[in-house]
Design a protein around this motif. Sequence first.
Motif, short mmCIF file in Angstrom:
data_model
loop_
_atom_site.label_atom_id
_atom_site.label_comp_id
_atom_site.label_asym_id
_atom_site.label_seq_id
_atom_site.Cartn_x
_atom_site.Cartn_y
_atom_site.Cartn_z
N LEU A 1 6.40 0.05 -6.87
CA LEU A 1 7.19 -0.42 -5.73
C LEU A 1 7.27 -1.95 -5.70
O LEU A 1 8.33 -2.52 -5.41
N LYS A 2 6.16 -2.61 -5.99
CA LYS A 2 6.16 -4.08 -6.04
C LYS A 2 7.16 -4.58 -7.08
O LYS A 2 7.89 -5.55 -6.83
N ASP B 1 1.28 -10.44 5.26
CA ASP B 1 2.19 -9.32 5.50
C ASP B 1 1.82 -8.13 4.61
O ASP B 1 1.40 -8.29 3.47
N PHE B 2 2.02 -6.92 5.18
CA PHE B 2 1.76 -5.69 4.45
C PHE B 2 3.00 -4.80 4.50
O PHE B 2 3.68 -4.72 5.53
N LEU B 3 3.27 -4.15 3.38
CA LEU B 3 4.28 -3.10 3.34
C LEU B 3 3.55 -1.80 3.03
O LEU B 3 2.88 -1.69 2.00
N ILE B 4 3.68 -0.83 3.92
CA ILE B 4 3.01 0.45 3.72
C ILE B 4 4.06 1.52 3.49
O ILE B 4 4.90 1.80 4.36
N GLY B 5 4.02 2.11 2.31
CA GLY B 5 4.92 3.21 1.98
C GLY B 5 4.19 4.53 2.15
O GLY B 5 3.12 4.72 1.58
N THR B 6 4.76 5.43 2.94
CA THR B 6 4.10 6.71 3.17
C THR B 6 5.15 7.76 3.53
O THR B 6 6.36 7.51 3.47
N LYS B 7 4.67 8.94 3.89
CA LYS B 7 5.57 10.03 4.25
C LYS B 7 5.17 10.58 5.61
O LYS B 7 3.99 10.84 5.87
N THR B 8 6.15 10.73 6.51
CA THR B 8 5.91 11.38 7.79
C THR B 8 6.57 12.77 7.73
O THR B 8 7.20 13.12 6.73
N ILE C 1 0.87 -1.18 0.00
CA ILE C 1 0.00 0.00 0.00
C ILE C 1 0.90 1.23 0.00
O ILE C 1 1.88 1.28 0.75
N THR C 2 0.61 2.20 -0.84
CA THR C 2 1.35 3.47 -0.80
C THR C 2 0.39 4.63 -0.65
O THR C 2 -0.64 4.67 -1.32
N ARG C 3 0.72 5.56 0.22
CA ARG C 3 -0.04 6.79 0.42
C ARG C 3 0.96 7.94 0.56
O ARG C 3 1.69 8.00 1.54
N ASN C 4 1.01 8.80 -0.44
CA ASN C 4 1.94 9.95 -0.44
C ASN C 4 3.38 9.46 -0.34
O ASN C 4 4.19 9.97 0.44
N TYR C 5 3.70 8.45 -1.17
CA TYR C 5 5.05 7.85 -1.18
C TYR C 5 5.73 8.20 -2.50
O TYR C 5 5.07 8.69 -3.43
#
Length: 395
Positions: free
Chosen positions: A363-364, A375-382, A352-356
Amino acid sequence: MNWEDVHSPEFQKFVQDHLQEDPALLLFKYQGKTNFDLKAAVHQIAARQKISKKLPSWAKDPNLVFPASISLEQSSSEETALFKSKGLSGKWMIDLTGGFGVDSFYLSHAFEKATYCEYQEELAQIVSNNLEHLAPGKFEFVAGDGLAHLLSSKLTYDLIYVDPARRGDGNQKLYKLQDCQPDVVSVWDQLTEKSEQILIKASPMLDISQAFLELPDLQLIQIVSSKNEVKELLLHWKKRENLSKKRIEINDLGSDLPAFSFSMEQEEKAVSEFGEIAEYLIEPMSGILKAGAFKLFGNQFKLKKLEPNSHIFTSDFLPENIPGRVFKVIQEVAANKKEIKKLFPKGKANVITRNYVQGANELKKKLGLKDGGEDFLIGTKTNNGYKLVWCKRVK
C-alpha cells in the motif's frame, strides 16, 4: 580459545580501548603488531558492539568473554531475563539448556544454588568463566546433555528451566514443543517428578492452543513482548497449583502498556459487538493479537469490532489504561495517489493494514508514502467493506 591471552591485561586493554572502532579496520591496522591473538580480541570487540543494547551491563564488563555470534543471537536480553526471574525462588535451580547463560544468571538471583548445563564444550567453558565472575561459588557446571544429567541424578530441584532448541536439520525452524530438543513432551512425567516448578521458554511462533494440547498440565502461559514486538512465550507449571483454569498473561516490556490476563474459558464465552468506524480506532498490543483474545478485549473495554477477521476496534469515547494503541479518526480517505499527495505533501505517513486488500508495504508503494511523522493511515475491513482511514495517534 587461549585463556591466558583473554585474561591478559594487554588483551583486555586493547578490547576496551577500541570498543568504538570498526572491527574489520582493526584487523587490518594491527595485523602482526600484537603479542596476543588479534582475531580473538577483535571478535570480543565486535560481540560487545553487537549486544550493547541487548545486554548493556554485560557489554560493559571487561571481565566477561563472548562466544560465537549464534549464541549471542539466541540468548535472552537482560530485560526479558529479569522479567522471567520475577516470583521464582528456592534453594536449587537447574538450567538444562544453558546457552550463553543470561537466563541462568538472572533466574539464579533468588536461589541459593544453581546448575548450568551446556553440551557445547567451548561455550560451556566461556559461560563457566563468566558466571563464576558474576556469581562466585553459586553455580555447578555440567558440560554435557542437561536432560541426561537431570534424569540420571538423584537430586530434585525447586525449578527446572529449559529453552529447547528450535532449529532442526538444515536449520529448519521448529514450532511444536515435541519437535524441539530436548523434547519436553516425551519426558514430562519425569520432569514433574524432579522439580517443584518448571519454566519453559518457547518460540513466539508457538500456537498457544497447541502448547496447552501438548502439555495439558500447564497452568500459565506468559506472552512477553518488548516495545510491542512478541519476543518469547513462557510456559509455567507448578506442583500443587490449581489446574482448573488455564491462564494467559500478556506483558509488554519497555512501554507503559498495562498487562492483560485472561483464561481460555473467558475468551470462549465472550461475544463480540460490531460497529462501523467511530471517533477512535484501537489496535490491541501484539501479545493480545498473538493470544487471540479478540472478543474478551472488546468486551472488557466496551469496544466494537469492525468485522470478525479485522482485529481493529472502534469506540465513541477515549479508552483509558488500555493495552493497545489508540488513534483519533480524522477522516476516511480514498486509496488514490493524487488525493494522498494532497493530504500528505511530504510523502510521509505511518501505514497499518489489518484484514485489508493489500499489505502495508504494498500500500505504501502504491500511494508513494514512506513511514514517518505523526499521521497514520489504517487500512482495514468493516462489515460494509474495505476502508482506509486517516488517524492521529493518541496513546
